[in-house]
Design a protein around this motif. Structure first.
Motif, PDB file in Angstrom:
ATOM      1  N   ARG A   1       7.067  -1.530   9.883  1.00 22.52           N
ATOM      2  CA  ARG A   1       7.904  -0.236  10.039  1.00 22.52           C
ATOM      3  C   ARG A   1       8.147  -0.104   8.440  1.00 22.52           C
ATOM      4  NH1 ARG A   1      13.848   0.355  12.882  1.00 22.52           N
ATOM      5  NH2 ARG A   1      14.662   1.932  11.358  1.00 22.52           N
ATOM      6  N   ILE A   2       8.572  -1.029   7.578  1.00 22.78           N
ATOM      7  CA  ILE A   2       8.788  -0.784   6.349  1.00 22.78           C
ATOM      8  C   ILE A   2       7.346  -0.127   5.573  1.00 22.78           C
ATOM      9  CG2 ILE A   2       9.136  -1.867   4.010  1.00 22.78           C
ATOM     10  CD1 ILE A   2      10.996  -3.895   5.690  1.00 22.78           C
ATOM     11  N   ALA A   3       6.315  -0.496   5.935  1.00 24.21           N
ATOM     12  CA  ALA A   3       5.212  -0.090   5.387  1.00 24.21           C
ATOM     13  C   ALA A   3       5.104   1.434   5.630  1.00 24.21           C
ATOM     14  CB  ALA A   3       3.944  -0.885   5.840  1.00 24.21           C
ATOM     15  N   LYS A   4       5.394   1.733   6.868  1.00 21.94           N
ATOM     16  CA  LYS A   4       5.343   3.299   7.290  1.00 21.94           C
ATOM     17  C   LYS A   4       6.127   4.121   6.426  1.00 21.94           C
ATOM     18  CE  LYS A   4       3.682   2.302  11.942  1.00 21.94           C
ATOM     19  NZ  LYS A   4       3.963   2.361  13.301  1.00 21.94           N
ATOM     20  N   GLU A   5       7.158   3.447   6.096  1.00 19.36           N
ATOM     21  CA  GLU A   5       8.212   4.170   5.286  1.00 19.36           C
ATOM     22  C   GLU A   5       7.595   4.873   3.897  1.00 19.36           C
ATOM     23  OE1 GLU A   5      11.745   4.956   5.482  1.00 19.36           O
ATOM     24  OE2 GLU A   5      11.554   4.468   7.555  1.00 19.36           O
ATOM     25  N   ILE A   6       6.697   4.300   3.243  1.00 16.63           N
ATOM     26  CA  ILE A   6       5.953   4.609   2.181  1.00 16.63           C
ATOM     27  C   ILE A   6       4.533   5.137   2.372  1.00 16.63           C
ATOM     28  CG2 ILE A   6       7.513   3.265   0.634  1.00 16.63           C
ATOM     29  CD1 ILE A   6       4.937   1.588   0.277  1.00 16.63           C
ATOM     30  N   GLY A   7       4.215   5.115   3.838  1.00 15.59           N
ATOM     31  CA  GLY A   7       2.946   5.914   4.253  1.00 15.59           C
ATOM     32  C   GLY A   7       1.802   4.681   3.819  1.00 15.59           C
ATOM     33  N   ALA A   8       2.126   3.339   4.030  1.00 21.14           N
ATOM     34  CA  ALA A   8       1.177   2.105   3.970  1.00 21.14           C
ATOM     35  C   ALA A   8       0.841   1.740   5.314  1.00 21.14           C
ATOM     36  CB  ALA A   8       1.781   1.162   2.944  1.00 21.14           C
ATOM     37  N   THR A   9      -0.065   1.244   5.312  1.00 19.86           N
ATOM     38  CA  THR A   9      -0.391   0.463   6.551  1.00 19.86           C
ATOM     39  C   THR A   9      -0.232  -1.167   6.497  1.00 19.86           C
ATOM     40  OG1 THR A   9      -2.605   0.009   5.608  1.00 19.86           O
ATOM     41  CG2 THR A   9      -2.336   2.057   6.626  1.00 19.86           C
ATOM     42  N   TRP A  10      -0.605  -1.765   7.731  1.00 20.94           N
ATOM     43  CA  TRP A  10      -0.191  -3.268   7.705  1.00 20.94           C
ATOM     44  C   TRP A  10      -1.328  -4.047   6.732  1.00 20.94           C
ATOM     45  CZ3 TRP A  10       2.678  -7.060   8.081  1.00 20.94           C
ATOM     46  CH2 TRP A  10       2.046  -8.284   8.335  1.00 20.94           C
ATOM     47  N   GLY A  11      -2.545  -3.381   6.774  1.00 20.81           N
ATOM     48  CA  GLY A  11      -3.671  -3.915   5.914  1.00 20.81           C
ATOM     49  C   GLY A  11      -3.160  -3.794   4.455  1.00 20.81           C
ATOM     50  N   THR A  12      -2.435  -2.819   4.081  1.00 19.97           N
ATOM     51  CA  THR A  12      -1.790  -2.943   2.603  1.00 19.97           C
ATOM     52  C   THR A  12      -0.879  -3.943   2.537  1.00 19.97           C
ATOM     53  OG1 THR A  12      -1.835  -0.589   2.628  1.00 19.97           O
ATOM     54  CG2 THR A  12      -0.702  -1.465   0.930  1.00 19.97           C
TER      55      THR A  12
END
Length: 212
Positions: free
Chosen positions: A42-53
């Motif tokens: 969820r936090i990754a999505k906050e900045i438009g990132a992915t779980w892979g990132t």
């Protein structure tokens, strides 16, 4: 070769920026107090990132939470300790109490509280499931104890009592801060003075006592 080196530095800067953005996003999300915010995805999505990132930057969720804790510790810095030879015991204790009273209401403190509430409360279970996170939290305890020991090192106080005081102050201050946040019927200025007085009375001249 120069162009390739320049591109490598740019890529590295982008990676560092992504990492910092994710850590700041984590603090913002966790500080909201929403239990659902304790999610690396969820936090990754906050900045438009992915779980892979997340995996690329931190390895796994354990590495991510450990990095979040380390980031907040760097932002907070060490407990400011004054050890002037002429600074009375009461003023040293009061400075610690007031520093924690102010610091425990910061966004970083709220983020940490929310994260810790979602992690296993049993130390053994925490170490098993989140070894890097547990190790980071352990360094916090060591650093806190060392700060308290430095604060009173030149005074006539018993070292064992300093360790006892260091162990209970964080919990006591969280209780007082919680009263402020919930709305207390007590005078919290008076509460902090009372805690300060109790600690001073416990530590004052304790270095002269004879152990059985």
């Amino acid at each position: 070769m120069t162009a390739a080196g320049t591109e490598g530095r740019r890529s590295n800067r982008r990676g560092i920026a992504t990492r910092e953005n994710m850590l700041e996003a984590a603090v913002r999300c966790l500080a909201s107090g929403d239990p659902g915010a304790v999610s690396a995805s969820r936090i990754a999505k906050e900045i438009g990132a992915t779980w892979g990132t997340v995996k690329y930057q931190f390895g796994d969720v354990d590495g991510f939470w450990a990095a979040v804790l380390h980031h907040t510790a760097e932002q907070r810095g060490e407990l400011p300790v004054r050890t002037d030879a002429d600074l009375p015991l009461r003023e040293r204790v009061s400075a610690i109490i007031e520093t924690l009273y102010a610091g425990l209401t910061s966004s970083h403190s709220r983020a940490i509280e929310n994260l810790r509430a979602a992690l296993p409360s049993d130390a053994g279970e925490l170490r098993r499931l989140y070894p890097r996170t547990a190790a980071e939290l352990s360094t916090w305890g060591d650093s806190w104890l060392q700060s308290c020991e430095r604060a009173f090192a030149d005074l006539d106080v018993d070292a064992a009592r300093v360790r006892e005081v260091a162990a209970f102050i964080p919990g006591a201050m969280r209780g007082i801060v919680s009263e402020r946040q919930l709305g207390s019927f007590f005078d919290l200025d008076e509460a902090r003075r009372g805690l300060t007085n109790a600690i001073v009375a416990y530590l004052e001249h304790s270095g002269r006592r004879v152990n059985p």
